[in-house]
Write a protein that holds these residues in place. Structure first.
Motif, PDB file in Angstrom:
ATOM      1  N   LEU A 153      82.679 -26.341  82.704  1.00 31.23           N
ATOM      2  CA  LEU A 153      82.993 -26.724  81.329  1.00 31.23           C
ATOM      3  C   LEU A 153      82.250 -25.814  80.370  1.00 31.23           C
ATOM      4  O   LEU A 153      81.078 -25.501  80.588  1.00 31.23           O
ATOM      5  CB  LEU A 153      82.589 -28.177  81.065  1.00 31.23           C
ATOM      6  N   ARG A 154      82.928 -25.391  79.327  1.00 34.45           N
ATOM      7  CA  ARG A 154      82.297 -24.566  78.299  1.00 34.45           C
ATOM      8  C   ARG A 154      82.077 -25.420  77.059  1.00 34.45           C
ATOM      9  O   ARG A 154      83.008 -26.071  76.575  1.00 34.45           O
ATOM     10  CB  ARG A 154      83.178 -23.370  77.968  1.00 34.45           C
ATOM     11  N   ILE A 155      80.846 -25.401  76.564  1.00 35.15           N
ATOM     12  CA  ILE A 155      80.498 -26.143  75.359  1.00 35.15           C
ATOM     13  C   ILE A 155      79.947 -25.147  74.353  1.00 35.15           C
ATOM     14  O   ILE A 155      79.052 -24.356  74.666  1.00 35.15           O
ATOM     15  CB  ILE A 155      79.480 -27.257  75.660  1.00 35.15           C
ATOM     16  N   ASP A 156      80.496 -25.175  73.145  1.00 37.22           N
ATOM     17  CA  ASP A 156      80.037 -24.315  72.067  1.00 37.22           C
ATOM     18  C   ASP A 156      78.824 -24.958  71.403  1.00 37.22           C
ATOM     19  O   ASP A 156      78.869 -26.129  71.005  1.00 37.22           O
ATOM     20  CB  ASP A 156      81.146 -24.102  71.042  1.00 37.22           C
ATOM     21  N   VAL A 157      77.752 -24.198  71.270  1.00 39.33           N
ATOM     22  CA  VAL A 157      76.504 -24.725  70.730  1.00 39.33           C
ATOM     23  C   VAL A 157      76.518 -24.673  69.210  1.00 39.33           C
ATOM     24  O   VAL A 157      76.792 -23.637  68.617  1.00 39.33           O
ATOM     25  CB  VAL A 157      75.298 -23.928  71.277  1.00 39.33           C
ATOM     26  N   GLY A 158      76.252 -25.819  68.582  1.00 40.91           N
ATOM     27  CA  GLY A 158      76.119 -25.890  67.130  1.00 40.91           C
ATOM     28  C   GLY A 158      77.376 -26.290  66.391  1.00 40.91           C
ATOM     29  O   GLY A 158      77.351 -26.451  65.172  1.00 40.91           O
ATOM     30  N   VAL A 159      78.471 -26.438  67.104  1.00 44.71           N
ATOM     31  CA  VAL A 159      79.731 -26.879  66.495  1.00 44.71           C
ATOM     32  C   VAL A 159      80.351 -27.950  67.396  1.00 44.71           C
ATOM     33  O   VAL A 159      79.903 -28.174  68.513  1.00 44.71           O
ATOM     34  CB  VAL A 159      80.731 -25.714  66.292  1.00 44.71           C
ATOM     35  N   HIS A 160      81.377 -28.606  66.908  1.00 41.07           N
ATOM     36  CA  HIS A 160      82.088 -29.583  67.730  1.00 41.07           C
ATOM     37  C   HIS A 160      82.879 -28.862  68.821  1.00 41.07           C
ATOM     38  O   HIS A 160      83.473 -27.807  68.571  1.00 41.07           O
ATOM     39  CB  HIS A 160      83.049 -30.413  66.873  1.00 41.07           C
ATOM     40  N   THR A 161      82.876 -29.432  70.014  1.00 42.85           N
ATOM     41  CA  THR A 161      83.642 -28.908  71.141  1.00 42.85           C
ATOM     42  C   THR A 161      84.523 -30.028  71.671  1.00 42.85           C
ATOM     43  O   THR A 161      84.048 -31.133  71.915  1.00 42.85           O
ATOM     44  CB  THR A 161      82.713 -28.417  72.268  1.00 42.85           C
ATOM     45  N   LEU A 162      85.800 -29.749  71.862  1.00 41.24           N
ATOM     46  CA  LEU A 162      86.744 -30.721  72.392  1.00 41.24           C
ATOM     47  C   LEU A 162      86.963 -30.461  73.878  1.00 41.24           C
ATOM     48  O   LEU A 162      87.338 -29.360  74.277  1.00 41.24           O
ATOM     49  CB  LEU A 162      88.073 -30.624  71.641  1.00 41.24           C
ATOM     50  N   LEU A 163      86.697 -31.481  74.703  1.00 35.62           N
ATOM     51  CA  LEU A 163      86.949 -31.403  76.139  1.00 35.62           C
ATOM     52  C   LEU A 163      88.120 -32.308  76.483  1.00 35.62           C
ATOM     53  O   LEU A 163      88.302 -33.353  75.851  1.00 35.62           O
ATOM     54  CB  LEU A 163      85.717 -31.878  76.929  1.00 35.62           C
ATOM     55  N   HIS A 164      88.903 -31.930  77.467  1.00 36.46           N
ATOM     56  CA  HIS A 164      90.019 -32.755  77.933  1.00 36.46           C
ATOM     57  C   HIS A 164      89.678 -33.306  79.312  1.00 36.46           C
ATOM     58  O   HIS A 164      89.331 -32.546  80.216  1.00 36.46           O
ATOM     59  CB  HIS A 164      91.302 -31.934  77.996  1.00 36.46           C
ATOM     60  N   ILE A 165      89.776 -34.624  79.448  1.00 34.74           N
ATOM     61  CA  ILE A 165      89.495 -35.294  80.711  1.00 34.74           C
ATOM     62  C   ILE A 165      90.727 -36.091  81.104  1.00 34.74           C
ATOM     63  O   ILE A 165      91.169 -36.972  80.366  1.00 34.74           O
ATOM     64  CB  ILE A 165      88.253 -36.205  80.598  1.00 34.74           C
ATOM     65  N   GLU A 207      74.642 -33.022  70.077  1.00 33.61           N
ATOM     66  CA  GLU A 207      74.614 -33.088  71.534  1.00 33.61           C
ATOM     67  C   GLU A 207      74.543 -31.680  72.128  1.00 33.61           C
ATOM     68  O   GLU A 207      73.795 -31.435  73.080  1.00 33.61           O
ATOM     69  CB  GLU A 207      75.852 -33.809  72.058  1.00 33.61           C
ATOM     70  N   SER A 208      75.300 -30.743  71.580  1.00 35.15           N
ATOM     71  CA  SER A 208      75.359 -29.390  72.151  1.00 35.15           C
ATOM     72  C   SER A 208      74.027 -28.662  72.041  1.00 35.15           C
ATOM     73  O   SER A 208      73.649 -27.940  72.960  1.00 35.15           O
ATOM     74  CB  SER A 208      76.476 -28.580  71.503  1.00 35.15           C
ATOM     75  N   ILE A 209      73.301 -28.853  70.937  1.00 35.43           N
ATOM     76  CA  ILE A 209      72.024 -28.129  70.806  1.00 35.43           C
ATOM     77  C   ILE A 209      70.930 -28.730  71.681  1.00 35.43           C
ATOM     78  O   ILE A 209      69.905 -28.095  71.897  1.00 35.43           O
ATOM     79  CB  ILE A 209      71.560 -28.014  69.341  1.00 35.43           C
ATOM     80  N   ALA A 210      71.157 -29.934  72.204  1.00 30.29           N
ATOM     81  CA  ALA A 210      70.184 -30.562  73.110  1.00 30.29           C
ATOM     82  C   ALA A 210      70.340 -30.078  74.552  1.00 30.29           C
ATOM     83  O   ALA A 210      69.505 -30.376  75.401  1.00 30.29           O
ATOM     84  CB  ALA A 210      70.326 -32.080  73.055  1.00 30.29           C
ATOM     85  N   LEU A 211      71.399 -29.321  74.832  1.00 31.48           N
ATOM     86  CA  LEU A 211      71.657 -28.840  76.195  1.00 31.48           C
ATOM     87  C   LEU A 211      70.922 -27.537  76.465  1.00 31.48           C
ATOM     88  O   LEU A 211      70.792 -26.687  75.591  1.00 31.48           O
ATOM     89  CB  LEU A 211      73.154 -28.647  76.413  1.00 31.48           C
ATOM     90  N   PHE A 212      70.459 -27.383  77.713  1.00 35.63           N
ATOM     91  CA  PHE A 212      69.794 -26.165  78.165  1.00 35.63           C
ATOM     92  C   PHE A 212      70.743 -25.388  79.066  1.00 35.63           C
ATOM     93  O   PHE A 212      71.634 -25.982  79.689  1.00 35.63           O
ATOM     94  CB  PHE A 212      68.541 -26.490  78.983  1.00 35.63           C
TER      95      PHE A 212
END
Length: 104
Positions: free
Chosen positions: A4-16, A63-68
Motif C-alpha cells: 500500500l502506498r500512503i502519501d505523507v502530509g495529505v489525505h490518501t484514499l485506499l480501496h478495500i 495519521e500519515s505523518i505518524a507512520l515510519f
C-alpha cells in the motif's frame, strides 16, 4: 499481500474490497496499520468493517505523518464470541513524500 502506498502530509484514499467476505459468525473485520509488528507497538491506523462491501478508506494527514518507513498492515476478524484471528499476511506500507500542506 499488496503493497500500500500512503502519501505523507495529505489525505490518501485506499480501496478495500470485502465484497466476497461471508460475515456469518464474524462480528467485524479490522484493518490495522502499525509502525512495528510487535504486539506492544501502538496502532496508528485502524478501521472496522461489519458487513461485506467495497470500501474507500481515507487516511488523514495526521495519521500519515505518524507512520515510519517500514510500517506494516494486516487484517483480523473478530468472531461473534470475541475471538480475534489474523486472516491475512502482513503487508508493507510505502510512504511517499508529498508537497501538500494539509497538516491538521
Amino acid at each position: 499481500m499488496n503493497v500500500l502506498r500512503i502519501d505523507v502530509g495529505v489525505h490518501t484514499l485506499l480501496h478495500i474490497n470485502l465484497s466476497n467476505v461471508d460475515f456469518t459468525g464474524i462480528k467485524e473485520i479490522v484493518f490495522t496499520v502499525k509502525n512495528f509488528s510487535s504486539v506492544e507497538s501502538p496502532v496508528i491506523i485502524e478501521r472496522i468493517f461489519t458487513e461485506p462491501g467495497f470500501y474507500e478508506v481515507m487516511i488523514s494527514p495526521t495519521e500519515s505523518i505518524a507512520l515510519f518507513p517500514g510500517a506494516e498492515y494486516d487484517f483480523h476478524q473478530v468472531l461473534t464470541d470475541g475471538t480475534r484471528m489474523k486472516i491475512s499476511d502482513t503487508g508493507k506500507i510505502i510512504l511517499r513524500k508529498s508537497v501538500g500542506d494539509s497538516f491538521v
